[in-house]
Every structure is written in C-alpha cells, then in structure tokens.
Design an enzyme around this catalytic site. Structure first.
Site, PDB file in Angstrom:
ATOM      1  CG  LEU A  82      18.421  49.011  -1.857  1.00 13.57           C
ATOM      2  CD1 LEU A  82      18.106  49.084  -0.283  1.00 13.57           C
ATOM      3  CD2 LEU A  82      17.972  50.362  -2.491  1.00 13.57           C
ATOM      4  CD  GLU A 121      29.593  43.302  -3.559  1.00 16.58           C
ATOM      5  OE1 GLU A 121      29.234  44.639  -3.940  1.00 16.58           O
ATOM      6  OE2 GLU A 121      29.754  42.583  -2.124  1.00 16.58           O
ATOM      7  CG  ASP A 135      21.985  25.493 -16.649  1.00 14.78           C
ATOM      8  OD1 ASP A 135      20.586  25.702 -16.087  1.00 14.78           O
ATOM      9  OD2 ASP A 135      22.554  25.976 -16.714  1.00 14.78           O
TER      10      ASP A 135
END
Length: 166
Positions: A82, A121, A135
């Site tokens: 949203l 954000e 990672d």
C-alpha cells in the site's frame, strides 16, 4: 504487565468496513519530507575483521550494499503493497563499522517533496542494505543477526517532526 498503547487515531490503510486500501493523498499539500532509518548486523569478530580489511570473497561488500539500499528506497512501492510511488529527491546511505559490538550499522536517509512521507523508503533501504551485507558474507558467517531496524526521525507533513527518544 505491559500497558497497551492507546491511540485515538484510526488506521488509515483500512476503510470503514475494515478492508485494506491505498490512502488518498491527493488533497494533501506537497511539503519537504525527510526520514532517517537505522539498523545493525551483528557478526563474528573474524567476519568484521575480514570486511574491514577488504578480504570478502565477493568484493566491495559495503559498496554493493549501499547501491542495493538506494535501489530498495526507489522500489519500495513494489515491495510494500500500500506504499505510494514517490519521487525521491535524495537518498543517502552510510555504514559504520562497530568493532566494540562486532557489528555494522546502517543509516539511510530519504527525502522528497510530496504529499506523503518517506518513512517506508528509509526503512526498506536500511533493511535491504543489511540483507545485502548478510548475502555477501554468509559464506563465512551464517550466524549473523540483523537487529535494531527502526525509524529514527521523520520531518514534514501535517504531523511535523518526530524523533526517537534517546
């Protein structure tokens, strides 16, 4: 026993029938909006030492993580159902090596001139930056832990300024 937080505000992402919807921001004034989010990834001392010495097999860990965080800020509406697409005017990501607690801290700042804030954000940028560090170093340390992801400050809009208490 913990007290439940009370709020007189209703959750804006739900209509009167309780259904999720995208908030209409069309009538809101455009203002400068800024959000700062932070977080950490805790790792083994040997992993932090390898990172600090530039000996990670996958290369420039923090450089790649910075780019990933910036990309994540721009792609937040694709990840958070949203969230509104926002024309970001500035995004910045800083990493700090913290030998004392064997961690890397991230600070992500996002700005826009718009009708809705950039908190999501900034938070998304911080989370993806830390995930990228994970990672790139997981081959040597699968036990790393992402922690303390949080909004530190937001400015702009009708609610003005909010800052996390120190």
């Amino acid at each position: 026993m913990a007290r439940k937080a009370r709020s007189t505000r209703r959750l804006t992402h739900f209509d009167r029938g309780g259904r999720a919807h995208m908030v209409d921001v069309g009538a809101k004034a455009q203002t400068r909006r800024v959000a700062l989010a932070s977080g950490r990834i805790v790792m083994a001392k040997s992993t932090l030492r390898r990172l600090a010495e530039g000996r990670a097999a996958k290369g420039d860990v923090l450089g790649v993580a910075r780019i990933a965080a910036l990309q994540a800020a721009k792609r937040t509406p694709e990840l958070i159902p949203l969230a509104h697409p926002i024309a970001i005017t500035r995004a910045a990501v800083e990493f700090t090596l913290r030998p004392r607690d064997s961690s890397v801290a991230i600070a992500a700042t996002v700005e826009c001139r718009g009708q809705t804030g950039v908190e999501m954000e900034a938070l998304t940028a911080a989370a993806v930056g830390l995930l990228t560090v994970y990672d790139m170093l997981k081959a040597v340390d699968r036990g790393m832990q992402l922690t303390d992801l949080r909004l530190e400050e937001k400015r702009g809009g009708r609610s003005g300024r909010w800052r996390r208490g120190r």
